[in-house]
Design an enzyme around this catalytic site. Structure first.
Site, PDB file in Angstrom:
ATOM      1  CG  ASP A 204     -33.567 -44.579  25.721  1.00  0.00           C
ATOM      2  OD1 ASP A 204     -34.772 -44.498  26.044  1.00  0.00           O
ATOM      3  OD2 ASP A 204     -33.191 -44.896  24.578  1.00  0.00           O
TER       4      ASP A 204
ATOM      5  CG  ASP B 194     -36.880 -49.347  23.478  1.00  0.00           C
ATOM      6  OD1 ASP B 194     -37.130 -50.519  23.764  1.00  0.00           O
ATOM      7  OD2 ASP B 194     -37.737 -48.430  23.512  1.00  0.00           O
TER       8      ASP B 194
END
Length: 572
Positions: free
Chosen positions: A145, A147
């Site tokens: 991912d 963030d």
């Protein structure tokens, strides 16, 4: 194994960890002390306290532990064990031994136990913790991912989100203007009762530590909660939700302190919409892109992780909900202008968790400027940027399946749950709070308080058979001290809700989900730099309630599960 052999094994382990004469003199079981370490980890750790302790020294404390005290430790049906055997034999004897002062004996045991308690605070904040056995040598593909996984953000971002959302709310609730952001008020993993306006921390057994949402007065209590997943409950699982929880607290406090009637459901919707506006209108993306140095942390470590994996022939991919322009600028800052060379596949605006469980949305390709292209996607090519899509097509186009794929993310539900439960990928949870909590655990105050709390609890359990008035008063004093110790250990993490991993002695609901949906968890992906790419992680065997802690990493508080990081390459 026979009972006799099992007892011999327990005694052997005990004798390795504790001075034999001391244990024999005090008759303290191995699991009572909670302070014994493996000599291979720290030879000094749990041996120094035995210096100058001998049977002679123990005898000198006879005022604390009376010689005849041991005869009062085993009751059978209200009688002493010795008395019962004498009664059965038909013989009776009168004793001239002095009566035992139970109060003196209890405080003597207390003093001796406190003297023995020893703490070891060797946890390393860069450690990776295993819920399942994982051999990195079997992993060929690493996914991330963006963030709070590749990009970690400073706490000042939460304050910016809070202030902007509060500004939206002021149009409806002018009094909320006086409530400034309170750092470390809320904690990830809390539940919110939408209809009652209650913020609560729920443990793994669905008991809750609940606060009236009033910022100024947090009232703790325990009750049973029947429905955690219904429309009345909202669980805040990602770090971006911390400003929302704090704003909910402020808004509720405004109405409560002003004695204004309000509908908690409407208030929740207004706060949720205000927080959503910050993200939908792109304020957060704009703030970060305007001041990357202020908001993005440890970009050099992200580069080091990606470079190491790619240099060792691992395939890398990125699946994020963030837009390309935002990711591109952040990655150029952390990794360099050629950051896409590290990744075999890059997918933005993926709309997780729907990406993992919805096969309807097709992949779309973006050009170098981020503009949408209309060609049909037949392959996922390196160097290209793709938007949306779904996991079914991803698996068909890449052929990346099963345990050779390892995906890292910070959101247990959106990032990890479906991948582990439905697709058999390995999953790694990024939990930035681990770094702060590990530092708390390593403080002298916490380590001593927790170790003594455990020892005192064991003492209470064993000494509760003394029921005379003076003994009961002693036990009540101990219970009061135990409650004070529990409050101290909780407040060191967070005065409102304590640790995100534990509610008193139980794991939290968040902690149980973490164990369920992740094979490994760590404070940041840079923790991977401390381990060889052929390293095998083994989960700790935790004793069940009916099991004795016969293995060494249960005989010490804090000494085990710490890798020898000085022997490994790490960046910090």
């Amino acid at each position: 194994m026979s009972r006799r052999r099992l007892g011999n094994l327990g005694r052997a382990l005990w004798q390795k960890s504790c001075n034999t004469s001391l244990c024999a003199g005090l008759k303290i079981p191995a699991f009572a002390c909670g302070s014994f370490a493996s000599a291979q980890n720290d030879p000094k750790c749990c041996k120094e306290r035995h210096n100058n302790i001998s049977p002679t020294n123990v005898a000198a404390n006879s005022h604390s532990v009376p010689p005849a005290a041991t005869s009062h430790r085993h009751h059978v049906g209200g009688k002493l064990r010795g008395e019962e055997s004498l009664a059965k034999s038909g013989r009776a004897f009168s004793s001239t031994a002095p009566q035992i002062d139970h109060k003196t004996y209890l405080w003597g045991r207390y003093t001796e136990m406190k003297r023995l308690v020893h703490v070891c605070n060797l946890l390393n904040p860069s450690t990776i913790y295993a819920n399942n056995e994982v051999n990195l040598e079997e992993v060929d593909i690493y996914g991330f991912d963006y963030d709070y996984t590749l990009a970690l953000y400073s706490d000042s971002l939460n304050e910016m989100i809070y202030n902007k959302a509060r500004q939206f709310l002021i149009e409806h609730y002018k009094g909320i203007k006086k409530y400034n952001y309170i750092p470390n008020f809320a904690a990830r993993g809390l539940h919110y009762d939408i209809q009652k306006g209650l913020l609560m921390k729920i443990d793994a057994f669905h008991y809750i530590q609940m606060g009236t949402i009033n910022v100024c007065t947090i009232v703790e209590l325990f009750c049973f909660l029947f429905d955690l997943q219904g429309p009345k409950m909202k669980q805040f699982m990602d770090i971006f939700s911390i400003p929302e929880m704090t704003l909910l607290a402020a808004a509720n406090d405004y109405f409560i302190s002003s004695d204004i009637e309000y509908d908690p459901v409407h208030l929740y919707k207004d706060v949720s919409d205000a927080i959503g506006m910050v993200h939908i209108k792109g304020y957060m993306y704009k703030w970060i892109m305007q001041d990357l140095e202020k908001y993005i942390l440890r970009g050099d470590e992200t580069y080091a992780v990606l470079h190491r994996l790619a240099s060792n022939g691992k395939k890398l991919f990125l699946i994020t909900n963030s837009p390309f322009s935002f990711v591109d600028k952040g990655m150029k800052y952390m990794v360099g202008k050629d950051w896409r060379d590290f990744f075999d596949v890059v997918i933005v605006q993926a709309d997780k968790p729907h990406f993992f469980n919805d096969c309807m949305k097709p992949f779309r390709r973006l050009d170098s400027n981020g503009d949408l292209q209309w060609d049909k996607i037949m392959n996922l090519d390196k160097g290209q940027i793709y938007k949306q899509g779904n996991l079914v097509d991803f698996l068909k186009l890449t052929g990346w399946r099963g345990s050779k794929v390892f995906y890292f993310g910070d959101h247990l539900y959106s990032d990890l749950a479906d991948l582990m439960l439905r697709h058999g990928w390995r999953t790694g949870a990024i939990v930035p709070e681990l770094e702060v909590e590990t530092k708390v655990v390593n403080t002298e105050q916490y380590a001593r308080s927790l170790t003594w709390l455990q020892a005192l609890t064991g003492l209470l359990e064993r000494m509760q058979m003394y029921r005379d008035p003076e003994s009961k008063k002693v036990l009540q004093d101990w219970l009061k001290e135990r409650e004070e110790l529990r409050a101290i250990t909780k407040n060191l993490f967070n005065p409102q809700f304590g640790s995100i991993f534990r509610t008193c002695h139980n794991p939290t609901y968040f902690s149980r989900r973490l164990c369920r949906f992740s094979d490994l968890y760590m404070a940041s992906i840079s923790c991977l730099l401390n381990y060889d790419l052929s390293y095998t992680f083994y989960p700790r065997r935790t004793p069940l309630q009916h099991e004795a802690p016969l293995w060494m990493d249960q005989l010490c508080t804090g000494c085990m599960k710490t890798p020898f990081l000085e022997d490994m390459a790490h960046i910090r």
